[in-house]
Design a protein around this motif. Sequence first.
Motif: not given
Length: 351
Positions: A167-173, A177-189
């Motif tokens: 996950p690129l950010h967090r939402l409370d349990r 809503g909208v929650l984004a995840f990164g796929i490539r470790p080299e791009e995560r930062s």
Amino acid sequence: MSPRPELPGSNEGEPTRAVGRAARRRARRRPPPLPQRDGLDAARWQVPPSTPRGVTALAALVERFPALADPAAAPLQKRFAGGEIVDARGRAWEADDIVRTGDELWFHREVREEHVPEIALRILHRDEHLLVLDKPHDIATIPRGEHVLGSALVRLRRETGIETLVPLHRLDRRTAGVLAFGIRPEERSAYQQLFARAEVHKEYEARVLPGASASLPSGLGRSSVMRDHVVKHHGQLRAQVLEEEPNAESALEILEIEDDGVLRVGLCPRTGRTHQLRVQLASRGAPILGEDLFWPVERAAPPVRVWPEGLPLQLLARRLAFRDPLTGARRDFRSAQTLGELGSASRTLSP
């Protein structure tokens, strides 16, 4: 709420350099000595300087993680003997090995039986860089406590086969809503830095029930800015508002006036404190319906027509928008969910 006229971002050269630096840092890191298991990363613990001299690996782990000695768990001595506890290079620790400051102990957590809600995970977008989820209510973002196999991260890893998903950010349990995840470790930062620099436009919706002394705007379309000092101390469940220099800011607009005094409000948090929107609204006498942490103890439960059995927390991450740091393209993701619908789990004001 009205979109910003221009999404924040910079020229393509700067993000590319940032991604390159992050990729080089990750390339220098040693890969985890244990593979994922059922979508879960191995746990890593580094021996702190406060550890007394002469402590064994087994004693140190039990001191830090008492649950490992639970009678219901697999005997820790047996796990050491089976080579399940390893160091950073993958070499097995012996139970009576002496640990020193900086040593690493890696192991897989034992997952207890868990009820995983039969709720489909709706993916709003997926490409080679991002996966964007329309997270349901009452689904944890990451594995924690009693919510491990049912967390969004573990479920998505298992359903998609993407082991590098983070996950690129967090939402409370409790929040949907909208929650984004990164796929490539080299791009995560590069993506995570957008959130750290407040270069992501976030819109939320909430249904609140103002009390008699609430300090929200009173008319349809009226707006205000909530500025507070919000803190949440380690080990405490609730955040709180203190009379200090503001460190949390959220824009608010009245979107709809419903029956029984319920307001549907639009919210744009400009900072990202834990429970920020929930505690800011509650501190102004307008807690969110379905609230289990910040509903005032002195207030009676609302009538059933306002808060029916099974109503989840009425807070929705409606929109996430930003300029992609890799391609320069504008990204704009919106939830398809509607507040006011009943959830799969009951929430009441009683213990």
